[in-house]
Design a protein around this motif. Structure first.
Motif, PDB file in Angstrom:
ATOM      1  N   UNK A  10     -34.856 -39.578  79.054  1.00 38.44           N
ATOM      2  CA  UNK A  10     -33.586 -39.787  77.927  1.00 38.44           C
ATOM      3  C   UNK A  10     -34.796 -41.303  76.758  1.00 38.44           C
ATOM      4  N   UNK A  11     -35.275 -41.970  77.964  1.00 32.54           N
ATOM      5  CA  UNK A  11     -35.698 -42.850  76.797  1.00 32.54           C
ATOM      6  C   UNK A  11     -36.567 -42.222  75.743  1.00 32.54           C
ATOM      7  N   UNK A  12     -37.821 -40.890  76.331  1.00 28.43           N
ATOM      8  CA  UNK A  12     -38.830 -40.619  75.280  1.00 28.43           C
ATOM      9  C   UNK A  12     -37.807 -39.864  74.351  1.00 28.43           C
ATOM     10  N   UNK A  13     -36.515 -39.307  74.748  1.00 23.08           N
ATOM     11  CA  UNK A  13     -36.225 -38.283  73.587  1.00 23.08           C
ATOM     12  C   UNK A  13     -35.627 -38.734  72.699  1.00 23.08           C
ATOM     13  N   UNK A  14     -35.059 -40.014  73.394  1.00 23.42           N
ATOM     14  CA  UNK A  14     -34.610 -40.864  72.041  1.00 23.42           C
ATOM     15  C   UNK A  14     -35.652 -41.796  71.564  1.00 23.42           C
ATOM     16  N   UNK A  15     -37.166 -41.962  71.728  1.00 26.42           N
ATOM     17  CA  UNK A  15     -37.265 -42.747  70.193  1.00 26.42           C
ATOM     18  C   UNK A  15     -38.266 -41.647  70.126  1.00 26.42           C
ATOM     19  N   UNK A  16     -38.154 -40.680  70.500  1.00 25.08           N
ATOM     20  CA  UNK A  16     -38.612 -39.268  69.834  1.00 25.08           C
ATOM     21  C   UNK A  16     -38.142 -38.921  68.944  1.00 25.08           C
ATOM     22  N   UNK A  17     -37.147 -39.001  68.967  1.00 25.26           N
ATOM     23  CA  UNK A  17     -35.546 -38.707  67.717  1.00 25.26           C
ATOM     24  C   UNK A  17     -35.737 -40.112  66.088  1.00 25.26           C
ATOM     25  N   UNK A  18     -36.061 -40.978  67.223  1.00 23.80           N
ATOM     26  CA  UNK A  18     -36.288 -42.319  65.962  1.00 23.80           C
ATOM     27  C   UNK A  18     -37.451 -42.549  65.203  1.00 23.80           C
ATOM     28  N   UNK A  19     -38.891 -42.415  65.882  1.00 23.49           N
ATOM     29  CA  UNK A  19     -39.850 -41.514  64.739  1.00 23.49           C
ATOM     30  C   UNK A  19     -39.484 -40.401  64.271  1.00 23.49           C
ATOM     31  N   UNK A  20     -39.081 -39.774  64.312  1.00 30.07           N
ATOM     32  CA  UNK A  20     -39.317 -38.203  63.426  1.00 30.07           C
ATOM     33  C   UNK A  20     -37.788 -38.814  62.431  1.00 30.07           C
ATOM     34  N   UNK A  21     -37.052 -39.549  62.778  1.00 33.02           N
ATOM     35  CA  UNK A  21     -36.286 -39.775  61.315  1.00 33.02           C
ATOM     36  C   UNK A  21     -36.971 -40.687  60.575  1.00 33.02           C
ATOM     37  N   UNK A  22     -37.970 -42.064  61.295  1.00 32.06           N
ATOM     38  CA  UNK A  22     -38.422 -42.040  60.784  1.00 32.06           C
ATOM     39  C   UNK A  22     -38.881 -42.239  59.494  1.00 32.06           C
ATOM     40  N   UNK A  23     -39.983 -41.070  59.695  1.00 30.39           N
ATOM     41  CA  UNK A  23     -41.917 -40.239  59.002  1.00 30.39           C
ATOM     42  C   UNK A  23     -40.385 -39.761  58.358  1.00 30.39           C
ATOM     43  N   UNK A  24     -38.997 -38.519  58.485  1.00 26.76           N
ATOM     44  CA  UNK A  24     -38.863 -37.911  57.545  1.00 26.76           C
ATOM     45  C   UNK A  24     -38.599 -39.088  56.201  1.00 26.76           C
ATOM     46  N   UNK A  25     -38.505 -40.527  56.577  1.00 25.28           N
ATOM     47  CA  UNK A  25     -37.864 -41.357  55.661  1.00 25.28           C
ATOM     48  C   UNK A  25     -38.817 -41.723  54.940  1.00 25.28           C
ATOM     49  N   UNK A  26     -39.920 -41.814  55.681  1.00 19.81           N
ATOM     50  CA  UNK A  26     -40.989 -42.314  54.828  1.00 19.81           C
ATOM     51  C   UNK A  26     -41.703 -41.348  53.993  1.00 19.81           C
ATOM     52  N   UNK A  27     -41.586 -40.034  54.562  1.00 22.19           N
ATOM     53  CA  UNK A  27     -41.774 -39.164  53.406  1.00 22.19           C
ATOM     54  C   UNK A  27     -40.708 -38.958  52.461  1.00 22.19           C
ATOM     55  N   UNK A  28     -39.592 -38.516  52.595  1.00 20.64           N
ATOM     56  CA  UNK A  28     -38.544 -38.689  51.610  1.00 20.64           C
ATOM     57  C   UNK A  28     -38.956 -39.343  50.317  1.00 20.64           C
ATOM     58  N   UNK A  29     -39.204 -40.817  50.805  1.00 19.75           N
ATOM     59  CA  UNK A  29     -40.160 -42.580  50.320  1.00 19.75           C
ATOM     60  C   UNK A  29     -41.620 -41.990  48.726  1.00 19.75           C
ATOM     61  N   UNK A  30     -41.953 -41.589  50.181  1.00 24.01           N
ATOM     62  CA  UNK A  30     -43.552 -41.291  49.700  1.00 24.01           C
ATOM     63  C   UNK A  30     -43.081 -39.526  48.747  1.00 24.01           C
ATOM     64  N   UNK A  31     -42.289 -38.942  48.523  1.00 28.44           N
ATOM     65  CA  UNK A  31     -42.451 -37.982  47.598  1.00 28.44           C
ATOM     66  C   UNK A  31     -41.452 -38.363  46.188  1.00 28.44           C
ATOM     67  N   UNK A  32     -40.793 -39.476  46.759  1.00 27.34           N
ATOM     68  CA  UNK A  32     -40.410 -40.873  45.349  1.00 27.34           C
ATOM     69  C   UNK A  32     -41.496 -41.132  44.648  1.00 27.34           C
ATOM     70  N   UNK A  33     -41.967 -41.407  45.459  1.00 28.24           N
ATOM     71  CA  UNK A  33     -42.920 -42.439  45.030  1.00 28.24           C
ATOM     72  C   UNK A  33     -43.939 -41.926  43.566  1.00 28.24           C
TER      73      UNK A  33
END
Length: 97
Positions: A10-33
């Protein structure tokens, strides 16, 4: 031990989901930049293209001035070479006599 077996995934899945969300947000910011940088570069390219004519005129004028200066200098050198040559010829004629 059974508690850790149930909690660890459960902890590993939660951290994986958070990591994926952070990567998606960073990817969107990178595309905007990148899009903003592209707009800036396009604007800079348009401004540089508008100055190409000016630089071409400066280059042409510089080439003409260099050619004219070269012609003038070679004419002056030939003039003085002719004078020196005449003096040498006179000195040789005087020494021969």
């Amino acid at each position: 031990m059974e508690f850790l077996d149930a909690l660890l995934p459960v902890v590993l899945y939660s951290l994986g989901i958070v990591l994926i969300i952070v990567l998606i947000v960073l990817g969107l910011k990178l595309i905007e930049t990148v899009n903003k940088v592209n707009v800036l570069l396009d604007d800079t390219q348009e401004k540089l293209d508008s100055l190409n004519g000016f630089f071409n005129v400066l280059d042409t004028v510089g080439d003409k001035m260099a050619a004219m200066t070269s012609t003038i200098v070679s004419t002056i050198i030939n003039f003085f070479s002719g004078i020196v040559q005449k003096r040498k010829n006179k000195k040789e004629e005087e020494s021969n006599e």
